[in-house]
Design an enzyme around this catalytic site. Structure first.
Site, PDB file in Angstrom:
ATOM      1  CB  SER A  77      -0.891  -0.121   1.172  1.00 49.13           C
ATOM      2  OG  SER A  77      -0.021   0.337   2.529  1.00 49.13           O
ATOM      3  CE  LYS A  78      -1.948   6.797  -2.745  1.00 50.33           C
ATOM      4  NZ  LYS A  78      -3.137   6.172  -3.110  1.00 50.33           N
ATOM      5  NE  ARG A  79       1.213  -0.440   6.097  1.00 51.12           N
ATOM      6  CZ  ARG A  79       1.955  -1.142   6.411  1.00 51.12           C
ATOM      7  NH1 ARG A  79       3.161  -0.883   6.770  1.00 51.12           N
ATOM      8  NH2 ARG A  79       1.570  -2.524   5.975  1.00 51.12           N
ATOM      9  CG  HIS A  80       4.523  -0.783   1.892  1.00 48.63           C
ATOM     10  ND1 HIS A  80       3.318  -1.683   1.825  1.00 48.63           N
ATOM     11  CD2 HIS A  80       5.182  -1.492   2.937  1.00 48.63           C
ATOM     12  CE1 HIS A  80       2.969  -2.443   2.721  1.00 48.63           C
ATOM     13  NE2 HIS A  80       4.099  -2.280   3.758  1.00 48.63           N
TER      14      HIS A  80
END
Ligand code: GLU
Length: 463
Positions: free
Chosen positions: A234-237
């Site tokens: 996801s975006k946090r990665h």
């Protein structure tokens, strides 16, 4: 039998990396088997449909160079056909009308179970007046179903896990579950390759295929993509949209190589060209466990493909980045210079952005702007050295890499205790405005004597 695979994205506004991998696997499987690869936009939820979202998907496919066969199908436009199939199932006794009110359904949920099939065997004469019914499929009640998934192997579900789900809403619109099956049938899909978040749907979809007497396609459910720390990617990665990778200067062939290795393997091979993959790709090579997204691996592959790429293509691909990052469009002369240095620039670059940043000085003209480090380097001592060097360079008849380097060495020997860096670094700062570049002697040769002297002068005489 002609193999037909499909890519049926919902138009969410961008193409997720996971979707891109799904598209790639379907494309590879079709192309590797002389089959067809078709695209369908799952736009039954009209609120989410807009042309821009569809275009984002098309741009993603085009950038990845995944070509499709025939026209792109809009699921929404097939609604009448979907409703027709619901009515056929009704007539055949494979589906039934259900008149439950929202309150009754809520009551069943409150009791902790799903729909209790109360209308399954009721006589239609009991239908309440003035209520528009939904149509529900008759799911099997006893026993179990096993799907032979090409990736997951045998997967079995007990029928008490399945409910008589709705296939046609009371307003006459089909549900997603029905639409997918009808479209897959009508589009002659033989292989459904998709994320394993759809595995549960496969059992429901099989009920409809069976009820219509249609062939059930081969299912191949791909394990999800995880981030480097595990957990759904996801975006946090990091960047999750395909277009972001394009913007970060990745090449489509690098992206394809990276994505195909996310879940599929052929021995220990890491660098697999698309041509090679078309020979090797099969469903057997897809692993069962989640693949982890590895940014470093992707970057290494990108380096590899940049080095391999045709230089003029690379420059062409880079032009928008020159404009966006530096407000410069290299003219023919600048492009010639970059071309002359391309092998070195390519071997250094991990992304097109780096390629652009390290070659943009070829496209500049005086007065150059100097970054902080270059400014610090161009102190009084260095400027004196550059002035001396200038005279030596000016005297060269053959302005070649070797002669330029020798001139610098002479100046270093005479004034800097032989430390070549004390001459080459200020020269780099003067010619490029930065402290990072390909070999500065080679760069000077490419710039030519006049431009080199002009840039040195501009550095020495700057305000
Ligand atoms: N539209 C679905 C999605 O984007 C795909 C469904 C399918 O492959 O059957 O997840």
């Amino acid at each position: 039998m002609t193999i037909v695979t499909r890519f049926p994205p919902s138009p969410t506004g961008f193409m997720h990396i996971g979707n891109a991998r799904t598209a790639l696997f379907n494309w590879l499987y079709a192309r590797a088997n002389n089959g067809r690869f078709v695209v369908r936009i799952e736009d039954t939820d009209r609120k989410r449909h807009n042309e821009e979202a569809v275009e984002a998907i098309i741009r993603g496919l085009q950038w990845l160079e995944l070509d499709w066969d025939g026209e792109i199908v809009s699921q929404f436009e097939q609604q009448a056909r979907h409703a027709e199939v619901a009515n056929q199932l009704l007539e055949a006794g494979q589906a039934y009308k259900c008149y439950c009110t929202p309150e009754e359904l809520q009551e069943m949920r409150d009791k902790g179970h799903g729909y209790d099939r109360r209308w399954r065997d009721k006589d239609p004469s009991e239908a309440p007046a003035g209520v528009d019914p939904v149509i529900r499929i008759k799911a099997p009640i006893d026993g179990e179903t096993t799907i032979e998934d090409a990736v997951q192997g045998k997967v079995t579900i007990k029928h008490d896990q399945l409910d008589d789900f709705i296939i046609l809403r009371s307003d006459g619109t089909p549900t997603y579950m029905l639409s997918v099956v009808v479209d897959d049938h009508d589009m002659d899909i033989t292989h459904v390759i998709r994320g394993d978040d759809h595995l549960n749907n496969a059992f429901r979809q099989k009920i409809i295929f069976d009820a219509m007497g249609w062939d059930v396609p081969v299912f191949a459910h791909l394990p999800l993509i995880h981030g480097p720390d595990g957990g759904k990617f996801s975006k946090r990665h990091g960047a999750t949209s395909v277009e972001e990778y394009k913007e970060m200067g990745y090449l489509p062939e690098a992206m394809r190589n990276y994505l195909m290795r996310l879940g599929w393997s052929h021995g220990d091979e890491e660098i697999i060209s698309t041509e090679q993959a078309l020979e090797w790709f099969d469903l057997k090579g897809i692993g069962k466990s989640a693949a982890r997204f590895d940014f470093e691996k992707l970057e290494n592959l990108n380096s590899h493909y940049i080095t391999e790429a045709d230089s003029s293509r690379l420059i062409e691909l880079s032009l928008p980045f020159f404009e966006k990052r530096h407000g410069i469009t290299p003219d023919a002369e600048a492009q010639k210079r970059i071309m002359a240095c391309a092998d070195e620039l390519k071997s250094r670059a991990k992304t097109l952005l780096q390629f652009v940043d390290e070659s943009v000085f070829f496209a500049k003209s005086v007065p150059l702007s100097y970054d902080e480090k270059a400014t610090a380097l161009l102190d009084q001592d260095s400027l004196k050295i550059l002035d001396i060097l200038k005279t030596k360079l000016d005297a060269l008849d053959d302005f070649s890499n070797d002669n330029i380097q020798n001139a610098c060495k002479d100046v270093a020997k005479e004034h800097m205790e032989g430390k070549l860096g004390k001459v080459a670094m200020p020269l780099r700062a003067a010619l490029t405005g930065t402290t990072v570049s390909p070999s500065i002697f080679h760069a000077a040769e490419i710039l030519g004597k006049t431009e080199t002297i002009t840039r040195i002068d501009a550095a020495v005489n700057r305000g």
